[in-house]
Write a protein that holds these residues in place. Structure first.
Motif, PDB file in Angstrom:
ATOM      1  N   ALA A 129      28.798  -9.297 -10.434  1.00 48.41           N
ATOM      2  CA  ALA A 129      29.496  -8.909  -9.214  1.00 48.41           C
ATOM      3  C   ALA A 129      28.610  -8.055  -8.319  1.00 48.41           C
ATOM      4  O   ALA A 129      28.689  -8.146  -7.085  1.00 48.41           O
ATOM      5  CB  ALA A 129      30.780  -8.152  -9.566  1.00 48.41           C
ATOM      6  N   ALA A 130      27.749  -7.219  -8.921  1.00 47.45           N
ATOM      7  CA  ALA A 130      26.837  -6.398  -8.125  1.00 47.45           C
ATOM      8  C   ALA A 130      25.885  -7.279  -7.312  1.00 47.45           C
ATOM      9  O   ALA A 130      25.604  -7.005  -6.134  1.00 47.45           O
ATOM     10  CB  ALA A 130      26.044  -5.465  -9.035  1.00 47.45           C
ATOM     11  N   CYS A 131      25.406  -8.340  -7.928  1.00 47.74           N
ATOM     12  CA  CYS A 131      24.556  -9.281  -7.191  1.00 47.74           C
ATOM     13  C   CYS A 131      25.336  -9.923  -6.058  1.00 47.74           C
ATOM     14  O   CYS A 131      24.823 -10.095  -4.942  1.00 47.74           O
ATOM     15  CB  CYS A 131      24.018 -10.350  -8.137  1.00 47.74           C
ATOM     16  N   PHE A 190      21.265  -0.780 -13.471  1.00 50.54           N
ATOM     17  CA  PHE A 190      20.810  -2.124 -13.083  1.00 50.54           C
ATOM     18  C   PHE A 190      20.473  -2.171 -11.592  1.00 50.54           C
ATOM     19  O   PHE A 190      19.454  -2.739 -11.181  1.00 50.54           O
ATOM     20  CB  PHE A 190      21.914  -3.134 -13.419  1.00 50.54           C
ATOM     21  N   SER A 191      21.312  -1.533 -10.775  1.00 51.93           N
ATOM     22  CA  SER A 191      21.081  -1.504  -9.331  1.00 51.93           C
ATOM     23  C   SER A 191      19.804  -0.749  -8.990  1.00 51.93           C
ATOM     24  O   SER A 191      19.017  -1.178  -8.126  1.00 51.93           O
ATOM     25  CB  SER A 191      22.279  -0.860  -8.633  1.00 51.93           C
ATOM     26  N   LEU A 192      19.560   0.373  -9.680  1.00 59.92           N
ATOM     27  CA  LEU A 192      18.332   1.128  -9.452  1.00 59.92           C
ATOM     28  C   LEU A 192      17.104   0.305  -9.823  1.00 59.92           C
ATOM     29  O   LEU A 192      16.077   0.329  -9.136  1.00 59.92           O
ATOM     30  CB  LEU A 192      18.360   2.430 -10.258  1.00 59.92           C
ATOM     31  N   ALA A 261      31.281   0.019  -6.550  1.00 58.63           N
ATOM     32  CA  ALA A 261      31.193   1.461  -6.771  1.00 58.63           C
ATOM     33  C   ALA A 261      29.863   1.824  -7.412  1.00 58.63           C
ATOM     34  O   ALA A 261      29.239   2.835  -7.052  1.00 58.63           O
ATOM     35  CB  ALA A 261      32.351   1.920  -7.657  1.00 58.63           C
ATOM     36  N   ALA A 262      29.392   1.002  -8.357  1.00 61.84           N
ATOM     37  CA  ALA A 262      28.134   1.282  -9.041  1.00 61.84           C
ATOM     38  C   ALA A 262      26.947   1.170  -8.092  1.00 61.84           C
ATOM     39  O   ALA A 262      26.061   2.037  -8.084  1.00 61.84           O
ATOM     40  CB  ALA A 262      27.967   0.329 -10.223  1.00 61.84           C
TER      41      ALA A 262
END
Length: 319
Positions: A129-131, A190-192, A261-262
């Motif tokens: 979902a972040a992607c 993961f985002s970092l 949010a992440a």
């Protein structure tokens, strides 16, 4: 129909057989005296219409068969028997409307276990979902919704409230909270990492996202959809129509909200982060509220039909 296989202490076999024979919608009764070795006792088997299954199981438990013997229940996918057809006709109601509460409790207990597999699915779904959030890709968002296993603990909370099972409620809430906390924490890292590789950028997060900006902007429709999805998901569990759960999974913004949010947290975007948290909490509350109300409604309907389960002296087949 359902197939019941029981190990009954020999001194209680007659009571169990009488109970089965007096229950509407039962057939194919088999008694094997002394056939069981561990625990010792008689083996009793029968088929019962799904509509009558819950009442029969409740009364068998009153005989303490589940404590001193065993009760195993399985679904019958195909039964070629005129007697089975007659048993289903004489049982009140429709199979799709019947709720097997013991089966529901067992299923939600298993689905709400805080396991490595459960956490792995939560983390992977949130990363997908972040992607989707950064790329503004609706396909990835839908895929993440389908992968997320959060409906199991949500259903566990609903079932626990209706059945007054505090241990199941605590177990489900812990799985829900720990699962989302682990997923958000892992996805922040993961985002970092993706940012260090120049695959995620703040500009993409802050830019126009027509397909995914709704994730961190909750509105009344978010709550309405959560209510509808919670009711649909609960019905799919109680009626054994599990295929509908896929549609439920891709209609609520739980995992995507956690992912947004992440990512926002990794860039210090406090506004988006809190908007995403509000969206997440709104969806979780709406699903649980609708699930509890749906189960109470089904329980009330079941109670109104309870007096019809015992076999009448003159059978009146339905239809």
């Amino acid at each position: 129909m359902l197939h019941l296989r029981m190990i009954v202490p020999s001194g209680r076999s007659l009571d169990a057989v009488k109970l089965i024979e007096s229950t509407v919608g039962t057939t194919h009764l088999v008694v094997l005296p002394g056939a069981a070795r561990d625990p010792a006792g008689d083996v009793v088997m029968c088929d019962v219409a799904r509509e009558a299954g819950d009442e029969l199981l409740s009364r068998l438990r009153e005989l303490r068969i589940d404590q001193d013997g065993s009760i195993a229940v399985g679904n019958i996918d195909l039964s070629l028997s005129t007697r089975a057809d007659a048993a289903e006709k004489e049982a009140p109601g429709e199979p799709a409307d019947a709720v097997i509460w013991e089966q529901l409790t067992g299923a939600t207990h298993e689905e709400s276990s805080l396991s490595i597999t459960y956490c792995a699915f939560m983390i992977l779904a949130t990363m997908i979902a972040a992607c989707g959030v950064v790329l503004d890709n609706a396909v990835l968002i839908v895929g993440a919704m389908a992968v997320g296993p959060e409906f199991g603990p949500l259903a566990g909370v609903c079932t626990a409230v209706v059945r007054r099972a505090p241990k199941l409620a605590a177990r489900s809430l812990i799985a829900l909270l720990v699962g989302f906390a682990a997923a958000i924490a892992a996805t922040t890292l993961f985002s970092l990492g993706m940012d260090a590789l120049d695959l995620f950028t703040r500009e993409r997060l802050d830019g126009d996202r027509p397909n995914t900006s709704f994730i961190w902007q909750p509105d009344p429709f978010s709550f309405v959809v959560a209510l509808l999805a919670g009711a649909a998901g609960t019905l799919s569990l109680t009626s054994a129509k599990s295929g509908a759960l896929v549609g439920v999974a891709i209609s609520v913004t739980t995992v995507p909200a956690g992912a947004n949010a992440a990512v926002a947290l990794s860039y210090g975007e406090v506004g988006q982060m809190w908007g995403s948290v509000e969206q997440l909490l709104l969806n979780l509350f709406g699903i649980m509220l609708a699930g509890i109300v749906t189960l109470y409604g089904q329980k009330l309907l079941w109670r109104t039909q309870r007096g019809q389960w015992r076999r009448p002296s003159a059978r009146t087949p339905k239809g």
